[in-house]
Design an enzyme around this catalytic site. Sequence first.
Site, PDB file in Angstrom:
ATOM      1  N   ASN A 288      10.725  -8.778   1.772  1.00 58.48           N
ATOM      2  CA  ASN A 288      11.848  -9.278   2.582  1.00 58.48           C
ATOM      3  C   ASN A 288      11.273 -10.283   3.575  1.00 58.48           C
ATOM      4  O   ASN A 288      10.611  -9.900   4.531  1.00 58.48           O
ATOM      5  CB  ASN A 288      12.508  -8.094   3.311  1.00 58.48           C
TER       6      ASN A 288
ATOM      7  N   LYS B 261      12.839 -12.077   5.584  1.00 57.61           N
ATOM      8  CA  LYS B 261      13.650 -12.159   6.805  1.00 57.61           C
ATOM      9  C   LYS B 261      13.913 -13.632   7.163  1.00 57.61           C
ATOM     10  O   LYS B 261      14.061 -14.453   6.262  1.00 57.61           O
ATOM     11  CB  LYS B 261      12.982 -11.371   7.940  1.00 57.61           C
TER      12      LYS B 261
ATOM     13  N   HIS C  53      20.399  -3.631   6.081  1.00 57.31           N
ATOM     14  CA  HIS C  53      19.099  -3.594   6.756  1.00 57.31           C
ATOM     15  C   HIS C  53      19.321  -3.224   8.224  1.00 57.31           C
ATOM     16  O   HIS C  53      20.322  -3.640   8.832  1.00 57.31           O
ATOM     17  CB  HIS C  53      18.406  -4.960   6.636  1.00 57.31           C
TER      18      HIS C  53
ATOM     19  N   GLU D 159      18.123  -4.346  10.837  1.00 53.55           N
ATOM     20  CA  GLU D 159      18.285  -5.497  11.732  1.00 53.55           C
ATOM     21  C   GLU D 159      19.725  -6.011  11.692  1.00 53.55           C
ATOM     22  O   GLU D 159      20.246  -6.480  12.708  1.00 53.55           O
ATOM     23  CB  GLU D 159      17.277  -6.596  11.353  1.00 53.55           C
TER      24      GLU D 159
ATOM     25  N   GLU E  26      13.869   2.978   5.523  1.00 53.17           N
ATOM     26  CA  GLU E  26      13.080   2.216   6.486  1.00 53.17           C
ATOM     27  C   GLU E  26      13.306   2.792   7.889  1.00 53.17           C
ATOM     28  O   GLU E  26      14.309   2.454   8.550  1.00 53.17           O
ATOM     29  CB  GLU E  26      13.522   0.749   6.490  1.00 53.17           C
TER      30      GLU E  26
ATOM     31  N   GLY F  63       7.910  -3.509  11.651  1.00 55.43           N
ATOM     32  CA  GLY F  63       7.230  -4.527  12.442  1.00 55.43           C
ATOM     33  C   GLY F  63       6.392  -3.986  13.588  1.00 55.43           C
ATOM     34  O   GLY F  63       5.987  -4.744  14.476  1.00 55.43           O
TER      35      GLY F  63
ATOM     36  N   SER G 232       6.199  -1.351   8.073  1.00 56.60           N
ATOM     37  CA  SER G 232       4.751  -1.516   8.265  1.00 56.60           C
ATOM     38  C   SER G 232       3.928  -1.109   7.043  1.00 56.60           C
ATOM     39  O   SER G 232       2.842  -0.559   7.169  1.00 56.60           O
ATOM     40  CB  SER G 232       4.284  -0.742   9.504  1.00 56.60           C
TER      41      SER G 232
HETATM   42  P1  13P Z   1       7.667  -4.797   8.161  1.00 55.72           P
HETATM   43  O1  13P Z   1       6.988  -4.569   6.804  1.00 55.72           O
HETATM   44  O2  13P Z   1       7.340  -6.105   8.765  1.00 55.72           O
HETATM   45  O3  13P Z   1       7.474  -3.626   9.051  1.00 55.72           O
HETATM   46  O4  13P Z   1       9.247  -4.877   7.833  1.00 55.72           O
HETATM   47  C1  13P Z   1       9.813  -3.905   7.036  1.00 55.72           C
HETATM   48  C2  13P Z   1      11.186  -4.326   6.715  1.00 55.72           C
HETATM   49  O5  13P Z   1      12.054  -4.370   7.569  1.00 55.72           O
HETATM   50  C3  13P Z   1      11.471  -4.725   5.311  1.00 55.72           C
HETATM   51  O6  13P Z   1      12.827  -4.867   5.105  1.00 55.72           O
END
Ligand code: 13P
Length: 251
Positions: free
Chosen positions: A12, A14, A99, A101, A169, A175, A214
Site C-alpha cells: 500500500n 498510500k 483502511h 487512515e 492492521e 507506521g 510495521s
Molecule cells: P506500515 O507498513 O507503514 O506500518 O503501514 C501499514 C499499512 O497501513 C498498510 O496498509
Amino acid sequence: MTTTISPLIAGNWKMNGTRASLDELTALAGMLTTGEAPRALVVICPPATILAAVARQGASAGIQAGGQDCHPAASGAHTGDLAAGMLADAGAQYVIVGHSERRANHAETDDLVRLKAEAAIGAGLKPIICVGETEAQRDSGQAETIVAGQLAGSIPDAASQHEVIVAYEPVWAIGTGRTPTNDDIAKMHASIRHKLVERFGDKGATVRILYGGSLKPQNAREILQVENVNGGLVGGASLLAKDFYTIISAV
Ligand code: 13P
C-alpha cells in the site's frame, strides 16, 4: 484447511509515488523475474494517478494492481472520488477498503466500508477489507470485540459467493515500528478465522487474512509463518523494491 490458502503480499503506497516511482516497480519486476519464483501473489496499490501505469508495467512480472479506496456508487456527482469500475478500467484487480487512515481521516463507518466492498465486488474487484483496534482499545482488553464488530459490519454478505480479503492492521502498529507479539497476532487471526467460518462456513475457511502494521524485512519471516496469517499488507516497506522483495521472499 487454511494451510492451503496461497499467500498474498500487497504493498500500500498510500499518498506516496509519482511517475518517478515506476523505477522501483521496474526494479521489483526485475527481482521477481530473475530470482526464485515468488510463492506469494504480489499486489501493489499505488496512488490512483499511476494505477494504470503500475497495472500495465507490472503485468509481465506477475505484479497485480489495486486501488486504495473506492466510492460506493458506480458513477455520479462525487467530485474527487473514484468508482470501483474506474479502478477496474485502469487495470486494478483489487481495492483496499476501510483502511484505518480512511476510517480516521474521513470518518468512514463499517456500513460505508461494506457498501464500498459491495461496489468493488460488483465491479469485479477483490476488496481488501481492513480492520484493527486502536492502542486504547487493546489496552482495555477490547481488541477482539472491536475487530469482530468491524468484520460483522464491513464484510458484505456477497463474500459468501465472491473473493474478499481481510487485512488485520492494528492501528497502533501502523507506521510506528511496533508490532504485536506473534502470540497476539496468532490469537487475533484465529479469532478472525473463527468469525469468518461462523458466518460463511467452508468459504470462510478459504478467505485470506493478511497482517499489516510495521511489516518489515526484519520481521516478515516470523510474522508470515504465524498460523492463519495468509500474507501481508505492507506500507512503508513496500516503497523500496529491495525491502518489498525481501518481504515477498520471506513467504
Ligand atoms: P506500515 O507498513 O507503514 O506500518 O503501514 C501499514 C499499512 O497501513 C498498510 O496498509
